[in-house]
Enzyme design. Sequence first.
Site, PDB file in Angstrom:
ATOM      1  N   GLU A 264       0.891  -1.153   0.000  1.00 36.21           N
ATOM      2  CA  GLU A 264       0.000   0.000   0.000  1.00 36.21           C
ATOM      3  C   GLU A 264       0.929   1.203   0.000  1.00 36.21           C
ATOM      4  OE1 GLU A 264      -1.505   3.112   1.589  1.00 36.21           O
ATOM      5  OE2 GLU A 264      -1.773   1.887   3.377  1.00 36.21           O
ATOM      6  N   CYS A 303      -1.577   8.673   3.624  1.00 35.37           N
ATOM      7  CA  CYS A 303      -1.528   8.080   2.290  1.00 35.37           C
ATOM      8  C   CYS A 303      -2.824   8.325   1.544  1.00 35.37           C
ATOM      9  CB  CYS A 303      -1.244   6.590   2.394  1.00 35.37           C
ATOM     10  SG  CYS A 303      -2.368   5.731   3.497  1.00 35.37           S
TER      11      CYS A 303
END
Length: 706
Positions: A264, A303
């Site tokens: 990720e 993120c």
Amino acid sequence: MTTTPMAPLVPSFVQNSWWTPSDPDGGTSVLDANTGEPLATVNSDGLDLAAVVEYGRTVGQRELGKLSLHERALKLKELAQFLNERREELYEISYRTGATKIDSMVDIDGGIGVLFTFSSKGRRELPNSNVILDGPMEVLSRDGSFAGEHIYTRIPGVAAQINAFNFPVWGMLEKFAPAFIAGVPTIAKPATPTGYVAEAMVRLMVESGILPAGSIQLISGSARTLLDVLDYRDMLSFTGSASTASALKSHKNVIDGGVRFTAETDSLNAAILGPDAVTGTPEFEAFVKAVTTEMTSKAGQKCTAIRRNIVPAALVDDVVKAVGERLDARVVIGDPRAEGVTMGALASLEQLRDVRGAVEEMIAAGGEIAYGTLDAPVVRTMGGEEKTVDAGAFMSPLILTWDDVENQAVHSREAFGPVSSVIGYTDLDDAIHLAAMGAGSLVATVCTNDADTARILTTGIASHHGRVHMLNRETARSSTGHGSPVPHLVHGGPGRAGGGEELGGIRSVKHHMQRTAIQGSPNMLTAVTGVWHTGADRVIAGDPEFGAVAGAIHPFRKSLAELKIGDAYASPLRKVSLEEITAFANETGDTFYAHTDRAAAEANPFFPGIVAHGYLLVSWAAGLFVQPAPGPVLANYGLENLRFITPVPDGDSIRVTLTAKKITPRVTDEYGEVAWDAVINNQDGEIVATYDVLTLVEKEDTTYAN
Ligand code: NDP
């Protein structure tokens, strides 16, 4: 970070004990993000990673394997309750990373929340065993003696987890929780700059005494050779930069060795403002609020933060102005321990340098600062003074605008801080095209109150994203927000976002398991899965004409202590009369012509004439299998998978067969769930209806014994 032996050493937790290097010198010094003071030293030199992995594969696997999926899920709840009581001590430590109280709550409370959610989902949605069935049985022979299906069992190695600096607690727990439920030992490797917060959390987890040995090991410090000691039995889940992900993905043990790898990484997430959402609408307001929140929460070091605001070209100036005004009104930069501070420092001076460098590159490529400054901002210090400081990693929020909206820099260069760009689109196709220029993102917000716009944009961008968040006046107050992954839904995204998938409820437990096709007889499939399969042996009570064994006890008279899968009851046949069908129609008001009008029913291609109501058959079946006296069966809480197959005209007869199919004792209660395979047949043996009856049954028979 500089080298200094002065600050206290952050230990690792390996092989069930705390570990620090024998040589006290060396290591990496970690600084307080607000003041620049040395806080701790991190050093993993000399740590035997092969032994750490081996401990997980042996002791961890063995100890976790002694528990069922439900037992492990329950432990997560106990752990979450234990940690909940101790959040304050973690907040104190977390401030040093530059996180405000709210940022820390997202990290710490959010992480504990993941444990609660997985605990409850694990016990509600998984069997209380260690084998999970995936899909129905496929019959592979004419006589039904050979069949196949899919099962999940845990992977035989460890779940190595390399985490990012921005969420030292949540980032660790969102990976740990599903691995733990699956029964796979965790090796957590937090990022160096904030690893001391993860260490404080692991210390509490260990102190709780709730987790079996080997459930979690912690590597404080670098773990550059971790992949060298992993193989196909293990998995590596990574969160961090795209470049590190790429290096790890190309390791020989991933390419040739079969290590399961998921990543990720950073992505250029978008928020799209619909053409209807002009200034003054609730959507415009919600959009501006979302953008400011995402820029300032965790100082933009998320993120999932919005990096690209894709708005109607005519609204670019309005959006920049409104976001700027909100930032002016709401943002107080400073030490999170000072009163009134709403945005803290970046996690480290390196991070500050990186973000400034990224912004400078974006400006060189054509971006213009429309709000904010790259100069050191005025900050509120711990003592409440307002001044510029040299030591802390503080930065002003920045909005960039772009003349050329196709400029690659806005779509690919991520400044991992309080930085966001606003670009204009011409029409919805253009907005979709611009969003897709991010080349794969974790999340996008679609902000519109027009259903068609929402549909066109969402379906247009969905395959470029892991999650799409639709924002309008209906969700403005209730939404959990653009930037917050929730444990129930998938977190991860294609392409630039790493191509991995985390969370998503029970999906993430299964990511830690191997799906295997198994083939064999119904008896063998039953033995392996613990779930009774059609065609497998059973002990039938009831009607001898249907194979009942003399003296067999009706399974409703058995507590969970006595009940076995395959225990069954076959009722006698019951004749169906027209009078009863008519009475049911009149009583319930269900006078559909197939039950009341012979000519019309005969004209219907599905019916031979007047037929019994499906619900009448199911009600009769309940009357046929019931054992009315008090007993261990406490309640019927529903039916599943009900299908009516063969119509039953008056004059036919029916019988029901009930077989204990799945027994799930609840770990927290004195009873459990029993799913019964129910089949209604007619006098010729044809299947009339099939379904599962769901009941709650006592573990020990208290009622019947009285
Ligand atoms: P990195 O990718 O450098 O580090 C992430 C993690 O990987 C850290 O735990 C790091 O450990 C570890 N690591 C780095 N290299 C290796 C290696 N070769 N083998 C094993 N482990 C390794 O990211 P940063 O933390 O430096 O952040 C850089 C950028 O990443 C940010 O600016 C941002 O763009 C992005 N990012 C993305 C996040 C996301 O959630 N997707 C979160 C945070 C950052 P160590 O710290 O000990 O080096």
